[in-house]
Design an enzyme around this catalytic site. Structure first.
Site, PDB file in Angstrom:
ATOM      1  CG  HIS A  51      -1.873   1.107   1.282  1.00  0.00           C
ATOM      2  ND1 HIS A  51      -3.089   1.043   0.653  1.00  0.00           N
ATOM      3  CD2 HIS A  51      -1.820   2.316   1.868  1.00  0.00           C
ATOM      4  CE1 HIS A  51      -3.749   2.169   0.860  1.00  0.00           C
ATOM      5  NE2 HIS A  51      -2.989   2.959   1.596  1.00  0.00           N
ATOM      6  CD  GLU A  82       0.069   3.414   4.982  1.00  0.00           C
ATOM      7  OE1 GLU A  82       0.132   4.493   4.380  1.00  0.00           O
ATOM      8  OE2 GLU A  82      -0.804   3.159   5.811  1.00  0.00           O
ATOM      9  CG  ASP A 105       0.601  -9.183  -1.196  1.00  0.00           C
ATOM     10  OD1 ASP A 105       0.655  -7.965  -0.935  1.00  0.00           O
ATOM     11  OD2 ASP A 105       1.365  -9.743  -1.992  1.00  0.00           O
TER      12      ASP A 105
END
Length: 100
Positions: A16, A71, A62
């Site tokens: 992310h 992230e 994932d």
């Protein structure tokens, strides 16, 4: 599985991270969610990024929109960086140089 992106053969492929998930030749707007919802791996690998890691049940989803686990943040990498700096400060470079 490695939670350090680019390390080993199995690591997060859909981090992310805007820079990793949008192709370099694109000019997206802030409201463009094309790459956020894409199921493809990121076109750019954020090598060295440390993601949030597994859930309490020791699983990892994932998916690019899974910011909680996927992230890379300074919060998740601070401990790792601290450990590495501790190892570095305890290394005797003179001894290592004699082995080369």
């Amino acid at each position: 599985m490695s939670y350090l992106v680019g390390y080993g053969s199995v690591y997060p492929k859909k981090v992310h991270h805007r820079g990793a998930s949008i192709p370099a030749n694109q000019n997206p707007s802030c409201s463009d969610r094309t790459w956020l919802v894409s199921r493809d791996p990121n076109p750019n690998i954020a090598t060295g990024a440390l993601v949030g890691g597994p859930s309490l049940s020791d699983s990892y989803n994932d998916a690019r929109d899974n910011a909680l686990q996927g992230e890379p943040t300074t919060t998740s990498s601070a401990v790792f960086t601290g450990l590495l700096s501790g190892l570095d400060s305890n290394t005797n470079y003179t001894t290592l140089a004699s082995f080369t």
